[in-house]
Design an enzyme around this catalytic site. Structure first.
Site, mmCIF file in Angstrom:
data_model
loop_
_atom_site.group_PDB
_atom_site.id
_atom_site.type_symbol
_atom_site.label_atom_id
_atom_site.label_comp_id
_atom_site.label_asym_id
_atom_site.label_seq_id
_atom_site.Cartn_x
_atom_site.Cartn_y
_atom_site.Cartn_z
ATOM 1 C CG HIS A 1 39.756 44.410 32.240
ATOM 2 N ND1 HIS A 1 38.667 44.316 33.072
ATOM 3 C CD2 HIS A 1 40.758 43.762 32.889
ATOM 4 C CE1 HIS A 1 39.000 43.640 34.155
ATOM 5 N NE2 HIS A 1 40.272 43.292 34.070
ATOM 6 C CE1 TYR B 1 38.363 42.817 37.627
ATOM 7 C CE2 TYR B 1 38.600 44.505 39.299
ATOM 8 C CZ TYR B 1 39.153 43.704 38.328
ATOM 9 O OH TYR B 1 40.497 43.792 38.083
ATOM 10 C CE LYS C 1 41.751 47.022 36.211
ATOM 11 N NZ LYS C 1 40.915 46.639 37.364
ATOM 12 C CG ASP D 1 42.285 48.257 40.019
ATOM 13 O OD1 ASP D 1 42.953 48.940 39.224
ATOM 14 O OD2 ASP D 1 41.742 47.176 39.699
#
Ligand code: A2P
Length: 282
Positions: free
Chosen positions: A110, A52, A77, A47
């Site tokens: 997200h 990120y 996401k 994931d």
């Protein structure tokens, strides 16, 4: 190597019941080596997210691992600034490019556009979702979903959605079960994924959880992961430490009793990220 069971999403797509979380995993060597270690130990579900900023490294690790792409369930996401129809299509293309993949297994919005930031939040979420539906129908994503959506965000989305989200990834750990959202998702067959199943690590020194873990001769981390599964939720534990990455998959040699499960389900708040989707400023 540990083997992981699978959940089946409402469109029939199978998803390994534990995923490897990469939030707060630094880009570069750390992300590459931890994802590679995860794949080696038996994780088949990774994931990540554009936000990120480690998609490139996650992609590299997948390529460099000996596990075939089709055996790995990859989630990413949509980053918040990319909400909207055209921008979602562009952002998705960028995500594939960063990951060096030609399809995603799961793509999530997200965070919902929320009323505190946008007067037209409903429209923004609906437009974004329309792009998700289009990408799904074009076969570029095997399953689509949302993340951090509360009940009121989902209710609004469902008014115009042609396809009901298959997943809602929310913060979920002992003391923070967000039961209203979980119940709503159960009703609509939306699988709940747990981000920060260890409460970003804050569960680990809780005395009650320590005592329960001791009783089952396991660690608090393993207890929290097992607790998610026994509540039919999909945990996404994050670690950059090989021994912990391995340990977090080894949760099949004990079962939490009904009584302990109930007790854990009823724990009061004992910490977490503190992020509220209705109040975020990013
Ligand atoms: P690290 O990445 O340094 O190994 P969450 O998944 O709830 O966000 O929690 C992640 C945090 O919990 C990270 O700080 C991670 O540390 C730590 N962690 C993950 N697995 C374990 C484990 N089995 N034992 C102890 N700490 C863990």
């Amino acid at each position: 190597m540990s083997t992981v069971e699978k959940y089946t999403l409402k469109n029939g797509v199978e998803i390994p019941s534990i995923g490897f979380g990469t939030w707060q995993t630094p880009d570069g060597d750390t992300a590459i080596s931890s994802v590679k270690a995860a794949l080696e130990y038996g994780y088949r579900h990774i994931d990540t997210a554009a936000a990120y900023q480690n998609e490139q490294s996650v992609g590299k690790a997948i390529i460099e691992s000996s596990v075939p792409r089709e055996d790995i369930f990859v989630t990413s996401k949509l980053n918040n600034p990319d909400r909207g129809y055209d921008t979602t299509l562009k952002a998705f293309a960028k995500t594939l490019e960063e990951l060096e993949l030609d399809y995603l297994d799961l793509y999530l919005i997200h965070w919902p556009a929320a009323a505190s930031q946008f007067e037209n939040w409903k429209q923004i979420n609906n437009d974004t979702w329309r792009a998700f539906e289009e990408l799904y129908k074009a076969g570029k994503i095997k399953a689509i979903g949302v993340s951090n959506f509360k009940t009121h965000h989902l209710e609004e989305l469902l008014k115009t959605a042609e396809i009901v989200p298959m997943v809602n990834q929310i913060e979920y750990h002992p003391g923070f079960r967000q039961q209203e959202i979980v119940d709503f998702c159960d009703e609509h067959e939306i699988l709940i994924e747990a981000w920060s199943p260890l409460g970003t690590g804050k569960m680990l020194d809780n005395d009650i959880l320590k005592e329960v873990a001791e009783k089952y001769a396991t660690s608090v981390a393993q207890l929290c992961i097992r607790w998610c599964l026994q509540n039919a939720v999909l945990p996404l534990p994050k670690s950059v430490t090989p021994a912990r990455i391995k340990q977090n998959l080894e949760i099949n040699d004990f079962t939490i009793s009904d009584e302990d499960l109930k007790m854990m389900n009823e724990l009061p708040y004992i910490g977490g990220s503190g992020l509220d989707p209705d109040k975020i400023s990013f």
